[in-house]
Design a protein around this motif. Sequence first.
Motif, PDB file in Angstrom:
ATOM      1  N   GLY A   1      37.043 -49.368 -44.167  1.00 42.51           N
ATOM      2  CA  GLY A   1      36.448 -48.036 -44.180  1.00 42.51           C
ATOM      3  C   GLY A   1      36.752 -47.197 -42.951  1.00 42.51           C
ATOM      4  N   THR A   2      37.810 -47.559 -42.224  1.00 45.42           N
ATOM      5  CA  THR A   2      38.151 -46.846 -40.984  1.00 45.42           C
ATOM      6  C   THR A   2      38.484 -45.376 -41.232  1.00 45.42           C
ATOM      7  OG1 THR A   2      39.489 -48.847 -40.698  1.00 45.42           O
ATOM      8  CG2 THR A   2      39.329 -47.363 -38.811  1.00 45.42           C
ATOM      9  N   THR A   3      39.353 -45.135 -42.215  1.00 44.76           N
ATOM     10  CA  THR A   3      39.787 -43.762 -42.500  1.00 44.76           C
ATOM     11  C   THR A   3      38.603 -42.934 -42.995  1.00 44.76           C
ATOM     12  OG1 THR A   3      41.980 -44.615 -43.043  1.00 44.76           O
ATOM     13  CG2 THR A   3      41.473 -42.383 -43.795  1.00 44.76           C
ATOM     14  N   TRP A   4      37.764 -43.546 -43.789  1.00 42.84           N
ATOM     15  CA  TRP A   4      36.554 -42.888 -44.306  1.00 42.84           C
ATOM     16  C   TRP A   4      35.661 -42.430 -43.148  1.00 42.84           C
ATOM     17  CZ3 TRP A   4      32.512 -45.844 -47.805  1.00 42.84           C
ATOM     18  CH2 TRP A   4      31.625 -44.918 -48.367  1.00 42.84           C
ATOM     19  N   MET A   5      35.353 -43.356 -42.238  1.00 42.09           N
ATOM     20  CA  MET A   5      34.504 -43.005 -41.090  1.00 42.09           C
ATOM     21  C   MET A   5      35.192 -41.992 -40.179  1.00 42.09           C
ATOM     22  SD  MET A   5      31.690 -43.075 -39.515  1.00 42.09           S
ATOM     23  CE  MET A   5      30.759 -44.295 -40.440  1.00 42.09           C
ATOM     24  N   SER A   6      36.508 -42.100 -40.037  1.00 39.22           N
ATOM     25  CA  SER A   6      37.253 -41.136 -39.218  1.00 39.22           C
ATOM     26  C   SER A   6      37.076 -39.722 -39.772  1.00 39.22           C
ATOM     27  CB  SER A   6      38.744 -41.494 -39.193  1.00 39.22           C
ATOM     28  OG  SER A   6      38.949 -42.763 -38.612  1.00 39.22           O
ATOM     29  N   GLU A   7      37.198 -39.601 -41.085  1.00 38.87           N
ATOM     30  CA  GLU A   7      37.064 -38.291 -41.730  1.00 38.87           C
ATOM     31  C   GLU A   7      35.628 -37.756 -41.599  1.00 38.87           C
ATOM     32  OE1 GLU A   7      38.936 -35.135 -43.464  1.00 38.87           O
ATOM     33  OE2 GLU A   7      39.985 -37.018 -43.114  1.00 38.87           O
ATOM     34  N   ILE A   8      34.652 -38.642 -41.796  1.00 44.60           N
ATOM     35  CA  ILE A   8      33.240 -38.253 -41.634  1.00 44.60           C
ATOM     36  C   ILE A   8      32.994 -37.717 -40.219  1.00 44.60           C
ATOM     37  CG2 ILE A   8      30.888 -39.190 -41.389  1.00 44.60           C
ATOM     38  CD1 ILE A   8      31.575 -41.090 -43.768  1.00 44.60           C
ATOM     39  N   LEU A   9      33.467 -38.462 -39.220  1.00 48.83           N
ATOM     40  CA  LEU A   9      33.228 -38.069 -37.826  1.00 48.83           C
ATOM     41  C   LEU A   9      33.954 -36.775 -37.462  1.00 48.83           C
ATOM     42  CD1 LEU A   9      33.231 -41.585 -36.225  1.00 48.83           C
ATOM     43  CD2 LEU A   9      31.373 -39.942 -36.023  1.00 48.83           C
ATOM     44  N   ASP A  10      35.181 -36.607 -37.949  1.00 48.79           N
ATOM     45  CA  ASP A  10      35.910 -35.380 -37.656  1.00 48.79           C
ATOM     46  C   ASP A  10      35.164 -34.180 -38.265  1.00 48.79           C
ATOM     47  OD1 ASP A  10      38.229 -34.131 -36.423  1.00 48.79           O
ATOM     48  OD2 ASP A  10      38.893 -33.664 -38.457  1.00 48.79           O
ATOM     49  N   MET A  11      34.593 -34.370 -39.452  1.00 45.99           N
ATOM     50  CA  MET A  11      33.810 -33.293 -40.069  1.00 45.99           C
ATOM     51  C   MET A  11      32.526 -33.017 -39.275  1.00 45.99           C
ATOM     52  SD  MET A  11      34.135 -33.210 -44.198  1.00 45.99           S
ATOM     53  CE  MET A  11      33.598 -31.489 -44.177  1.00 45.99           C
ATOM     54  N   ILE A  12      31.882 -34.079 -38.801  1.00 43.35           N
ATOM     55  CA  ILE A  12      30.684 -33.902 -37.962  1.00 43.35           C
ATOM     56  C   ILE A  12      31.046 -33.114 -36.697  1.00 43.35           C
ATOM     57  CG2 ILE A  12      29.071 -35.123 -36.429  1.00 43.35           C
ATOM     58  CD1 ILE A  12      28.880 -37.331 -38.587  1.00 43.35           C
ATOM     59  N   TYR A  13      32.135 -33.520 -36.037  1.00 43.10           N
ATOM     60  CA  TYR A  13      32.543 -32.878 -34.787  1.00 43.10           C
ATOM     61  C   TYR A  13      32.893 -31.403 -34.982  1.00 43.10           C
ATOM     62  CZ  TYR A  13      32.659 -36.981 -31.687  1.00 43.10           C
ATOM     63  OH  TYR A  13      32.328 -38.061 -30.897  1.00 43.10           O
ATOM     64  N   HIS A  14      33.298 -31.037 -36.201  1.00 43.51           N
ATOM     65  CA  HIS A  14      33.689 -29.650 -36.478  1.00 43.51           C
ATOM     66  C   HIS A  14      32.657 -28.936 -37.355  1.00 43.51           C
ATOM     67  CE1 HIS A  14      37.497 -31.281 -34.953  1.00 43.51           C
ATOM     68  NE2 HIS A  14      37.643 -30.055 -34.478  1.00 43.51           N
ATOM     69  N   GLY A  15      31.426 -29.465 -37.321  1.00 43.61           N
ATOM     70  CA  GLY A  15      30.318 -28.792 -38.000  1.00 43.61           C
ATOM     71  C   GLY A  15      30.515 -28.598 -39.490  1.00 43.61           C
ATOM     72  N   GLY A  16      31.327 -29.500 -40.111  1.00 46.61           N
ATOM     73  CA  GLY A  16      31.556 -29.422 -41.548  1.00 46.61           C
ATOM     74  C   GLY A  16      32.561 -28.362 -41.967  1.00 46.61           C
ATOM     75  N   LYS A  17      33.262 -27.755 -40.985  1.00 45.19           N
ATOM     76  CA  LYS A  17      34.226 -26.696 -41.325  1.00 45.19           C
ATOM     77  C   LYS A  17      35.533 -27.320 -41.842  1.00 45.19           C
ATOM     78  CE  LYS A  17      32.351 -23.094 -38.369  1.00 45.19           C
ATOM     79  NZ  LYS A  17      31.103 -23.806 -38.028  1.00 45.19           N
ATOM     80  N   LEU A  18      35.753 -27.164 -43.141  1.00 45.99           N
ATOM     81  CA  LEU A  18      36.869 -27.839 -43.812  1.00 45.99           C
ATOM     82  C   LEU A  18      38.230 -27.446 -43.264  1.00 45.99           C
ATOM     83  CD1 LEU A  18      35.835 -27.823 -47.572  1.00 45.99           C
ATOM     84  CD2 LEU A  18      36.159 -29.798 -46.103  1.00 45.99           C
ATOM     85  N   GLU A  19      38.412 -26.151 -42.997  1.00 45.31           N
ATOM     86  CA  GLU A  19      39.744 -25.715 -42.560  1.00 45.31           C
ATOM     87  C   GLU A  19      40.130 -26.366 -41.237  1.00 45.31           C
ATOM     88  OE1 GLU A  19      36.739 -22.901 -40.870  1.00 45.31           O
ATOM     89  OE2 GLU A  19      37.033 -23.857 -42.823  1.00 45.31           O
ATOM     90  N   LYS A  20      39.151 -26.634 -40.375  1.00 48.30           N
ATOM     91  CA  LYS A  20      39.450 -27.294 -39.096  1.00 48.30           C
ATOM     92  C   LYS A  20      39.842 -28.753 -39.313  1.00 48.30           C
ATOM     93  CE  LYS A  20      36.967 -24.339 -35.909  1.00 48.30           C
ATOM     94  NZ  LYS A  20      35.941 -24.204 -34.884  1.00 48.30           N
ATOM     95  N   CYS A  21      39.262 -29.373 -40.331  1.00 47.48           N
ATOM     96  CA  CYS A  21      39.554 -30.779 -40.608  1.00 47.48           C
ATOM     97  C   CYS A  21      40.870 -30.937 -41.373  1.00 47.48           C
ATOM     98  CB  CYS A  21      38.405 -31.411 -41.387  1.00 47.48           C
ATOM     99  SG  CYS A  21      36.871 -31.398 -40.436  1.00 47.48           S
ATOM    100  N   ARG A  22      41.465 -29.801 -41.760  1.00 45.15           N
ATOM    101  CA  ARG A  22      42.763 -29.861 -42.449  1.00 45.15           C
ATOM    102  C   ARG A  22      43.891 -29.460 -41.508  1.00 45.15           C
ATOM    103  NH1 ARG A  22      40.212 -27.312 -47.932  1.00 45.15           N
ATOM    104  NH2 ARG A  22      39.583 -29.291 -48.872  1.00 45.15           N
TER     105      ARG A  22
END
Length: 295
Positions: free
Chosen positions: A50-71
Amino acid sequence: MELIEDKSRPPLVPVKGVPLIKYFAEAIGPLQNLTPLPDDLLISTYPKSGTTWMSEILDMIYHGGKLEKCRRAPIYQRVPFLEFRCPGVPSGLETLEETPAPRLLKTHLPLSLLPRSLLDQKVKVIYIARNAKDVVVSYYNFYNMAKLHPDPGTWDSFLQNFMDGKVSYGSWYQHVKEWWELRHNHPILYLFYEDMKENPKREIKKVLEFLGRSLPEETVDLIVHHTSFKKMKENPMSNYTTIPNDVMDHGVSPFLRKGIAGDWKNTFTVAQNEHFDAHYAKTMAGCDLKFRWEL
């Protein structure tokens, strides 16, 4: 004719008794000079947990849920994989140098190979553990598609190698147990893959509490939705389809394959399961770690 270096299927190389992918083994020396930053966060797992899953969750947390930043980039560029090395691709340490703080880091290393500075400076860790049967099935499929690994051989022989700690990163049993023990004297949030599948929102709230962060309820719901297996499998920034085909062959198996708990039942024979259970009981005797084999 000039020979081009063939990256595919080199044998594992032991480092302090731990078998590693050849190129990753070469990264361990330089990695020991890592200088962590005070707000670094380490995601640690045994592979296929589940590493990639948690990585994506944390990146979204760090960017306040802003999708464009996580892309903005593929997940392996947003969350540097410390021990990663592969000819022709930036190493984990090179990626880390380009990463602005606060940084998310990722590793599969057992404690014996982890840079001491991460432990000495009490860098916060989120560890995810997954039941061993699902891990070994996922790992076998991953070995088949990710050509930096040696040839996995038959499923039966791979299963035995996994039980014997002869796969890349060594023993699953030792890995989950030593990180479990470390939580007594290091800031670790120890999570279980099966709990994340069962109730991702509850587990994401544990992560937020561990980080001392808060997000509006609707943002948490958005993170749950966009880090679902279906969404991540469709997302080229999280599904590893941007990796060259000669390194990961998605025609053999997708990197994000099924993402369920209990898939081992489709692969283990009755005899293999009995053999595994006996070995598991012996190896995990005296450990208070409890895993769920299905949901």
